[in-house]
Design a protein around this motif. Structure first.
Motif, short mmCIF file in Angstrom:
data_model
loop_
_atom_site.label_atom_id
_atom_site.label_comp_id
_atom_site.label_asym_id
_atom_site.label_seq_id
_atom_site.Cartn_x
_atom_site.Cartn_y
_atom_site.Cartn_z
N GLY A 61 0.70 -1.15 -0.09
CA GLY A 61 0.10 -0.03 0.08
C GLY A 61 0.82 1.25 0.04
N THR A 62 2.03 1.28 -0.13
CA THR A 62 2.97 2.60 -0.06
C THR A 62 3.94 2.35 -1.33
N HIS A 63 3.74 1.35 -2.08
CA HIS A 63 4.71 1.25 -3.07
C HIS A 63 4.62 2.17 -4.18
N ASN A 64 5.67 2.75 -4.75
CA ASN A 64 5.37 3.84 -5.84
C ASN A 64 5.63 3.15 -7.29
N PHE A 65 4.44 2.55 -7.64
CA PHE A 65 4.38 1.82 -9.13
C PHE A 65 4.97 2.64 -10.41
N THR A 66 5.79 2.07 -10.91
CA THR A 66 6.03 2.68 -12.37
C THR A 66 5.19 2.28 -13.39
N LEU A 67 4.78 3.12 -14.38
CA LEU A 67 3.97 2.73 -15.43
C LEU A 67 4.64 1.42 -15.96
N LYS A 68 5.95 1.40 -16.24
CA LYS A 68 6.47 0.11 -16.79
C LYS A 68 6.00 -1.10 -16.04
N SER A 69 6.20 -0.98 -14.54
CA SER A 69 5.73 -2.04 -13.77
C SER A 69 4.22 -2.44 -13.95
N ILE A 70 3.46 -1.60 -13.80
CA ILE A 70 1.94 -1.78 -14.20
C ILE A 70 1.93 -2.26 -15.25
N ALA A 71 2.52 -1.87 -16.37
CA ALA A 71 2.19 -2.62 -17.64
C ALA A 71 2.46 -4.05 -17.88
N LYS A 72 3.69 -4.27 -17.33
CA LYS A 72 4.08 -5.68 -17.23
C LYS A 72 2.98 -6.63 -16.37
N ILE A 73 2.84 -6.06 -15.17
CA ILE A 73 1.64 -6.78 -14.46
C ILE A 73 0.52 -7.00 -15.13
N GLU A 74 -0.02 -6.06 -15.92
CA GLU A 74 -1.26 -5.88 -16.80
C GLU A 74 -0.81 -7.35 -17.77
N SER A 75 0.14 -7.26 -18.54
CA SER A 75 0.46 -8.03 -19.37
C SER A 75 0.72 -9.63 -18.84
N ALA A 76 1.10 -9.61 -17.72
CA ALA A 76 1.19 -11.00 -17.02
C ALA A 76 -0.08 -11.44 -16.69
N LEU A 77 -0.90 -10.79 -16.14
CA LEU A 77 -2.28 -10.92 -15.77
C LEU A 77 -3.30 -11.05 -16.70
N GLU A 79 -5.15 -8.46 -17.87
CA GLU A 79 -6.14 -7.85 -17.29
C GLU A 79 -5.70 -6.42 -17.21
N SER A 80 -6.75 -5.35 -17.22
CA SER A 80 -6.10 -4.11 -16.85
C SER A 80 -6.39 -3.81 -15.36
N ILE A 81 -5.36 -3.06 -14.99
CA ILE A 81 -5.34 -2.60 -13.66
C ILE A 81 -5.84 -1.09 -13.45
N ILE A 82 -5.55 -0.33 -14.36
CA ILE A 82 -6.00 1.17 -14.28
C ILE A 82 -7.07 1.36 -15.41
N LEU A 83 -7.89 2.19 -14.95
CA LEU A 83 -9.08 2.48 -15.79
C LEU A 83 -9.29 4.06 -15.75
N THR A 84 -8.88 4.88 -16.64
CA THR A 84 -9.13 6.18 -16.51
C THR A 84 -10.42 6.59 -16.77
N PRO A 85 -10.99 7.85 -16.50
CA PRO A 85 -12.31 8.30 -16.84
C PRO A 85 -12.45 8.37 -18.29
N ALA A 86 -12.00 8.50 -19.15
CA ALA A 86 -11.79 8.51 -20.50
C ALA A 86 -12.30 6.95 -20.96
N LYS A 87 -11.49 5.99 -20.41
CA LYS A 87 -11.62 4.76 -20.69
C LYS A 87 -12.89 4.14 -20.25
N ALA A 88 -13.29 4.62 -19.04
CA ALA A 88 -14.46 4.11 -18.36
C ALA A 88 -15.58 4.51 -19.31
N LYS A 89 -15.55 5.88 -19.76
CA LYS A 89 -16.67 6.12 -20.61
C LYS A 89 -16.57 5.50 -21.86
#
Lengths: 133, 156
Positions: A61-77, A79-89
């Motif tokens: 709960g205090t980790h400073n995720f990089t976009l690179k790490s998030i992208a790798k996690i999403e790729s591995a799983l 599934e998307s982890i981040i959903l921006t308001p524009a994407k939600a729309k």
């Protein structure tokens, strides 16, 4: 109750609150995806080529995720982890389509076996988070 | 020989935060930590993260995966910081917060500013664990009920 804690809490800058909120949102989402896929943090670590202890550190709960790490996690799983308001729309314009249903005529019991697929407005399938009814 | 009591620190809808209060002290251990670091600009960012993180635990629940094990106790896990606040997670709904300090070495026992607080929380963890096991202390509706006062030997 602790007045000094309440005062310290009221003095926490908004950017720190945002940072912790985002970190929690990310780790909770990752955890939810792992659970839905029946996977463990250890398996995620293996998929990412990391030690389990490092993943465990990320998930506090205090980790400073990089976009690179998030992208790798999403790729591995897968599934998307981040959903921006524009994407939600964009996703809110999808429509529901029932693919199939079967009825047991002998017993008179109606059993519905259907996979409900979401269809994007361009016709491409989108099945994240879908269940079989 | 010192005596301390586990007292209620803050109460959320589903989570109770307790703290440790030595007999004869005006402030409990967590208030002492806050008083010490709230005015210390060197660790302001990390201190604020810890404070807000505690509030998040209170609102979201103290899930085990949010904590970092430090022997029997746990430490609040600001990753890149030397600032540590030790606590004992009893359940998703009950945490006992302690005190903390600056960790200047890999092991807590080698950090004079941290070690006393690390030892205290490990003592609390063992005492509470056994009190619950022996039913001298009980969890009633996520409240600690029963034996809440313990002796803390000087040479512990």
């Amino acid at each position: 109750m602790s007045k000094i804690f309440d005062k310290a809490l009221s003095n926490v800058p908004q950017d720190i609150k945002n940072y912790i909120d985002h970190s929690f949102d990310l780790v909770d989402q990752i955890h939810e995806i792992l659970e839905s896929q029946g996977k463990t943090q250890r398996e995620l670590a293996t998929m990412l080529g990391k030690k389990e202890s490092e993943i465990s550190k990320w998930m506090r709960g205090t980790h400073n995720f990089t976009l690179k790490s998030i992208a790798k996690i999403e790729s591995a799983l897968g599934e998307s982890i981040i959903l921006t308001p524009a994407k939600a729309k964009e996703l809110s314009t999808t429509k529901m389509v029932v693919v199939s249903a079967t009825i047991n005529r002998k017993s008179g019991y109606q059993s519905h076996e259907s996979a409900i697929w979401k269809e994007n407005t361009d016709g491409s399938p989108y099945k994240r988070g879908l269940k079989t009814a | 020989m010192k005596r301390y009591k586990i007292t209620l620190f803050k109460h959320y809808s589903n989570v109770r935060l307790y703290t440790v209060h030595y007999d004869g002290n005006n402030a409990n251990e967590t208030d002492s930590f806050i008083a010490r670091f709230s005015e210390d600009s060197t660790y302001a960012k990390d201190f604020n993260k810890i404070i807000y993180w505690i509030d998040k635990m209170g609102k979201n629940g103290a899930l085990e995966r949010y904590f970092r094990n430090e022997d029997y106790a746990v430490a609040l896990p600001v990753e890149t910081s030397k600032l540590r606040l030790y606590c004992y997670r009893i359940s998703e709904n009950i945490i006992v917060l302690g005190n903390g300090g600056i960790k200047t070495s890999k092991k807590a026992k080698d950090s004079s500013d941290c070690y006393p607080h690390f030892k205290l929380m490990n003592h609390v963890a063992k005492k509470v664990y056994w009190a619950l096991k022996e039913q001298k202390l009980e969890l009633v509706n996520d409240k600690l009920v029963g034996k809440l006062t313990f002796n803390y030997p000087d040479n512990e």
